[in-house]
Design a protein around this motif. Structure first.
Motif, PDB file in Angstrom:
ATOM      1  N   SER A 187       0.748  -1.260  -0.023  1.00  0.00           N
ATOM      2  CA  SER A 187      -0.163   0.173   0.091  1.00  0.00           C
ATOM      3  C   SER A 187       0.920   1.216   0.118  1.00  0.00           C
ATOM      4  O   SER A 187       1.886   1.260   0.690  1.00  0.00           O
ATOM      5  CB  SER A 187      -0.817  -0.092   1.431  1.00  0.00           C
ATOM      6  N   ARG A 188       0.413   2.232  -0.756  1.00  0.00           N
ATOM      7  CA  ARG A 188       1.380   3.345  -1.110  1.00  0.00           C
ATOM      8  C   ARG A 188       0.878   4.644  -0.172  1.00  0.00           C
ATOM      9  O   ARG A 188      -0.435   4.678   0.011  1.00  0.00           O
ATOM     10  CB  ARG A 188       1.457   3.945  -2.496  1.00  0.00           C
ATOM     11  N   LEU A 189       1.688   5.050   0.545  1.00  0.00           N
ATOM     12  CA  LEU A 189       1.393   5.975   1.746  1.00  0.00           C
ATOM     13  C   LEU A 189       0.764   7.401   1.232  1.00  0.00           C
ATOM     14  O   LEU A 189       0.163   7.921   1.961  1.00  0.00           O
ATOM     15  CB  LEU A 189       2.676   6.630   2.507  1.00  0.00           C
ATOM     16  N   HIS A 190       0.816   7.700  -0.216  1.00  0.00           N
ATOM     17  CA  HIS A 190       0.264   8.646  -0.806  1.00  0.00           C
ATOM     18  C   HIS A 190      -1.224   8.530  -1.021  1.00  0.00           C
ATOM     19  O   HIS A 190      -1.774   9.402  -1.569  1.00  0.00           O
ATOM     20  CB  HIS A 190       1.123   9.458  -1.737  1.00  0.00           C
ATOM     21  N   ARG A 191      -1.850   7.537  -0.761  1.00  0.00           N
ATOM     22  CA  ARG A 191      -3.110   7.046  -1.207  1.00  0.00           C
ATOM     23  C   ARG A 191      -4.009   6.723   0.045  1.00  0.00           C
ATOM     24  O   ARG A 191      -3.498   6.019   0.710  1.00  0.00           O
ATOM     25  CB  ARG A 191      -3.050   5.686  -2.169  1.00  0.00           C
ATOM     26  N   ASN A 192      -4.896   7.343   0.170  1.00  0.00           N
ATOM     27  CA  ASN A 192      -5.995   7.185   1.124  1.00  0.00           C
ATOM     28  C   ASN A 192      -6.878   6.014   0.812  1.00  0.00           C
ATOM     29  O   ASN A 192      -7.833   6.073   0.389  1.00  0.00           O
ATOM     30  CB  ASN A 192      -6.809   8.461   1.144  1.00  0.00           C
ATOM     31  N   ARG A 193      -6.373   4.951   1.125  1.00  0.00           N
ATOM     32  CA  ARG A 193      -7.052   3.522   0.968  1.00  0.00           C
ATOM     33  C   ARG A 193      -7.240   2.971   2.318  1.00  0.00           C
ATOM     34  O   ARG A 193      -6.425   3.179   3.283  1.00  0.00           O
ATOM     35  CB  ARG A 193      -6.220   2.839   0.201  1.00  0.00           C
ATOM     36  N   ALA A 194      -8.268   2.215   2.476  1.00  0.00           N
ATOM     37  CA  ALA A 194      -8.809   1.456   3.878  1.00  0.00           C
ATOM     38  C   ALA A 194      -7.656   0.620   4.387  1.00  0.00           C
ATOM     39  O   ALA A 194      -7.240   0.594   5.557  1.00  0.00           O
ATOM     40  CB  ALA A 194     -10.062   0.839   3.600  1.00  0.00           C
ATOM     41  N   MET A 205       7.837  -1.414   9.277  1.00  0.00           N
ATOM     42  CA  MET A 205       7.118  -1.619   7.902  1.00  0.00           C
ATOM     43  C   MET A 205       7.637  -1.362   6.724  1.00  0.00           C
ATOM     44  O   MET A 205       8.277  -0.356   6.596  1.00  0.00           O
ATOM     45  CB  MET A 205       5.731  -0.385   7.852  1.00  0.00           C
ATOM     46  N   TYR A 206       7.911  -2.134   6.004  1.00  0.00           N
ATOM     47  CA  TYR A 206       8.236  -1.949   4.695  1.00  0.00           C
ATOM     48  C   TYR A 206       7.022  -1.714   3.792  1.00  0.00           C
ATOM     49  O   TYR A 206       6.356  -2.723   3.444  1.00  0.00           O
ATOM     50  CB  TYR A 206       9.126  -3.239   4.263  1.00  0.00           C
ATOM     51  N   LEU A 207       7.275  -0.613   2.860  1.00  0.00           N
ATOM     52  CA  LEU A 207       6.055  -0.222   2.140  1.00  0.00           C
ATOM     53  C   LEU A 207       6.700   0.451   0.899  1.00  0.00           C
ATOM     54  O   LEU A 207       7.894   0.559   0.725  1.00  0.00           O
ATOM     55  CB  LEU A 207       5.262   0.776   2.799  1.00  0.00           C
ATOM     56  N   PRO A 208       5.918   0.508  -0.184  1.00  0.00           N
ATOM     57  CA  PRO A 208       6.560   1.376  -1.531  1.00  0.00           C
ATOM     58  C   PRO A 208       6.795   2.618  -1.156  1.00  0.00           C
ATOM     59  O   PRO A 208       6.383   3.122  -0.097  1.00  0.00           O
ATOM     60  CB  PRO A 208       5.417   1.133  -2.376  1.00  0.00           C
ATOM     61  N   PRO A 209       7.684   3.319  -2.060  1.00  0.00           N
ATOM     62  CA  PRO A 209       8.038   4.821  -1.798  1.00  0.00           C
ATOM     63  C   PRO A 209       6.559   5.517  -1.530  1.00  0.00           C
ATOM     64  O   PRO A 209       5.805   5.405  -2.233  1.00  0.00           O
ATOM     65  CB  PRO A 209       8.931   5.225  -2.823  1.00  0.00           C
ATOM     66  N   ALA A 210       6.642   6.647  -0.686  1.00  0.00           N
ATOM     67  CA  ALA A 210       5.679   7.625  -0.580  1.00  0.00           C
ATOM     68  C   ALA A 210       5.978   8.845  -1.663  1.00  0.00           C
ATOM     69  O   ALA A 210       6.894   9.397  -1.515  1.00  0.00           O
ATOM     70  CB  ALA A 210       5.533   8.136   0.581  1.00  0.00           C
ATOM     71  N   GLU A 211       5.196   8.680  -2.690  1.00  0.00           N
ATOM     72  CA  GLU A 211       5.720   9.536  -3.851  1.00  0.00           C
ATOM     73  C   GLU A 211       5.229  11.169  -3.607  1.00  0.00           C
ATOM     74  O   GLU A 211       4.075  11.409  -3.630  1.00  0.00           O
ATOM     75  CB  GLU A 211       5.050   9.107  -5.142  1.00  0.00           C
ATOM     76  N   CYS A 225       5.350  13.279  -1.045  1.00  0.00           N
ATOM     77  CA  CYS A 225       4.653  13.664   0.127  1.00  0.00           C
ATOM     78  C   CYS A 225       5.754  13.526   1.386  1.00  0.00           C
ATOM     79  O   CYS A 225       6.621  12.884   1.381  1.00  0.00           O
ATOM     80  CB  CYS A 225       3.301  12.982   0.240  1.00  0.00           C
ATOM     81  N   ASP A 226       5.051  14.237   2.500  1.00  0.00           N
ATOM     82  CA  ASP A 226       5.854  14.153   3.696  1.00  0.00           C
ATOM     83  C   ASP A 226       5.339  13.233   4.662  1.00  0.00           C
ATOM     84  O   ASP A 226       4.157  13.375   4.928  1.00  0.00           O
ATOM     85  CB  ASP A 226       5.671  15.776   4.502  1.00  0.00           C
ATOM     86  N   VAL A 227       6.216  12.113   4.793  1.00  0.00           N
ATOM     87  CA  VAL A 227       5.555  10.981   5.539  1.00  0.00           C
ATOM     88  C   VAL A 227       4.952  11.238   6.844  1.00  0.00           C
ATOM     89  O   VAL A 227       3.797  10.740   7.331  1.00  0.00           O
ATOM     90  CB  VAL A 227       6.843   9.902   5.609  1.00  0.00           C
ATOM     91  N   ARG A 228       5.732  11.982   7.579  1.00  0.00           N
ATOM     92  CA  ARG A 228       5.129  12.408   8.916  1.00  0.00           C
ATOM     93  C   ARG A 228       3.937  13.240   8.728  1.00  0.00           C
ATOM     94  O   ARG A 228       3.023  12.870   9.623  1.00  0.00           O
ATOM     95  CB  ARG A 228       6.220  13.287   9.732  1.00  0.00           C
ATOM     96  N   ARG A 229       3.698  13.991   7.760  1.00  0.00           N
ATOM     97  CA  ARG A 229       2.323  14.718   7.719  1.00  0.00           C
ATOM     98  C   ARG A 229       1.080  13.752   7.148  1.00  0.00           C
ATOM     99  O   ARG A 229       0.036  13.758   7.759  1.00  0.00           O
ATOM    100  CB  ARG A 229       2.591  15.644   6.525  1.00  0.00           C
ATOM    101  N   LEU A 260       6.058   6.214  13.679  1.00  0.00           N
ATOM    102  CA  LEU A 260       6.016   4.674  13.121  1.00  0.00           C
ATOM    103  C   LEU A 260       7.210   4.508  12.300  1.00  0.00           C
ATOM    104  O   LEU A 260       7.615   5.068  11.615  1.00  0.00           O
ATOM    105  CB  LEU A 260       4.893   4.214  12.611  1.00  0.00           C
ATOM    106  N   ASP A 261       8.109   3.093  12.475  1.00  0.00           N
ATOM    107  CA  ASP A 261       9.187   2.954  11.853  1.00  0.00           C
ATOM    108  C   ASP A 261       8.737   2.423  10.420  1.00  0.00           C
ATOM    109  O   ASP A 261       8.611   0.893  10.299  1.00  0.00           O
ATOM    110  CB  ASP A 261       9.763   1.822  12.483  1.00  0.00           C
ATOM    111  N   ILE A 262       8.722   3.074   9.696  1.00  0.00           N
ATOM    112  CA  ILE A 262       8.247   2.625   8.111  1.00  0.00           C
ATOM    113  C   ILE A 262       9.533   3.088   7.156  1.00  0.00           C
ATOM    114  O   ILE A 262      10.178   4.189   7.302  1.00  0.00           O
ATOM    115  CB  ILE A 262       7.162   3.816   7.690  1.00  0.00           C
ATOM    116  N   ARG A 263       9.931   2.228   6.719  1.00  0.00           N
ATOM    117  CA  ARG A 263      10.879   2.027   5.645  1.00  0.00           C
ATOM    118  C   ARG A 263      10.554   1.770   4.142  1.00  0.00           C
ATOM    119  O   ARG A 263      10.480   0.738   3.705  1.00  0.00           O
ATOM    120  CB  ARG A 263      11.899   0.850   6.012  1.00  0.00           C
ATOM    121  N   PRO A 264      10.319   2.953   3.421  1.00  0.00           N
ATOM    122  CA  PRO A 264      10.012   2.782   1.999  1.00  0.00           C
ATOM    123  C   PRO A 264      10.947   2.133   0.906  1.00  0.00           C
ATOM    124  O   PRO A 264      12.292   2.339   1.355  1.00  0.00           O
ATOM    125  CB  PRO A 264       9.789   4.202   1.691  1.00  0.00           C
TER     126      PRO A 264
END
Length: 364
Positions: free
Chosen positions: A15-22, A43-49, A51-55, A66-70
């Protein structure tokens, strides 16, 4: 750089962080739930394209720490094997790997890496993609240490297919109760002109025609909030607002007097879902009218904490609204029982139940 955390739980998703998905919102709350009970999760996820991850995390109502590693290797443009070649050492060193993706589970099983698989959509993710036999085989061999269906419906499919019942734990989704504690209490006096609010993608296949029917019948003030799907035309008599960040969702439930959950019978996840909207509605402490589907009846009881109606019968939905208007005492009872039920489904309790079942925490 994040410090390495030996024996942390590791989450692998796409799931990509810049998308508002359930599914993304659920994943973030899962990680926060484990963190809150003392089990850190990377958390290993795809890159957040762009966007500011913290925001983004703040907008989703979860901790920005949260420990997120794109990693680009989880982007859907790539096949999964390069990710495993790059991160195999970290995955082997983890306490366990946690994933909602059967394809990820299949590769973990092939590599002999112990892991847990969360099942959200048994029909689409397991059967339609031909993954059911692979998942059951890995489970019976023990490398897939535990299956976590989010509903009894999904559990039945797994058990009927040969899963080991001793290592299957039903784990419905949850809700952040703290976000709903400050909402105004349900006010039966507002039932004369109730506010009806829908939050989500605006498209016909989600059953939101019910809201248009309520507006046409003059049964309340109807507001639809979300991104419009191509070709969707809102019905007359409703207010349409754009998408709002997830942390604003509780406030909109506070502006709602009756919650409608019109899931269609033919929705892809009808047999195995555990919709977060249901838990949000419960936490809001509002009377609920919901589709009479087996998967919703796992939590909802007609005339106890909700009114259940035929998903495809628009007249039944309107009759349920009118019944609540005519019987404020019933409406108040449903609202109070809903809020009480919600207290059993916090993300932290869910994480603790899973952790005990998996042996990551001692039994209660």
């Amino acid at each position: 750089m994040h410090p390495q955390s030996p024996q942390a739980l590791v989450y692998v998703g796409r799931s990509r962080l810049h998308r508002n998905r359930a599914n993304l919102i659920q994943a973030l709350h899962v990680a926060e739930g484990f963190r809150n009970i003392g089990l850190p999760m990377r958390m290993y996820l795809p890159p957040a394209e762009g966007c500011d991850v913290r925001r983004v995390l703040e907008d989703f109502g979860v901790s920005p720490d949260l420990d997120i590693r794109p990693t680009q290797w989880l982007h859907t443009r790539f096949r999964l094997w390069p990710f495993f070649l790059r991160f195999r050492r970290e995955l082997r060193a983890a306490r366990s790997v946690f994933t909602p993706l059967p394809q990820v589970s299949g590769i973990l099983a092939a590599l002999g890496i112990p892991h847990v698989l969360e099942i959200h959509d048994a029909e689409r993710d397991l059967i339609a993609k031909g993954m059911l036999d692979t998942v059951i085989s890995a489970h019976r061999k023990g490398v897939l240490t535990r299956l976590l269906p989010v509903s009894r419906g999904a559990e039945r499919l797994l058990l009927d297919s040969g899963a080991d019942p001793a290592r299957v734990t039903v784990a419905p989704n949850g809700v952040e109760l703290g976000a709903y504690q400050a909402l105004p209490a349900f006010d039966p006096a507002r039932l004369a002109a109730p506010r009806l609010v829908y939050l989500g993608t605006l498209e016909r296949k989600r059953g939101i025609e019910v809201f248009g029917a309520a507006a046409a019948a003059g049964l309340g003030q109807v507001t639809l909030i979300g991104n419009k799907a191509p070709g969707y035309t809102p019905p007359p008599g409703v207010v349409v607002l754009p998408f709002v960040p997830h942390h604003e969702v509780p406030g909109w439930y506070g502006r709602t007097d009756i919650v409608l959950l019109p899931y269609p019978k033919d929705i892809a996840t009808a047999d195995s879902m555990s919709p977060m909207k249901l838990f949000e509605a419960l936490a809001a402490g509002r009377p609920i009218v919901a589709s009479n589907l087996p998967v919703l009846r796992e939590l909802l009881t007609h005339e106890e904490n909700a009114l259940l109606v035929d998903a495809d019968d628009a007249d039944a939905w309107l009759a349920a609204i009118r019944r609540l208007q005519a019987d404020p005492r019933l409406a108040a009872t449903l609202a109070g029982n809903a809020r009480e039920l919600a207290s059993r489904f916090t993300w932290e309790k869910r994480a603790a139940d899973i952790a005990r079942a998996c042996g990551w925490l001692p039994a209660a």
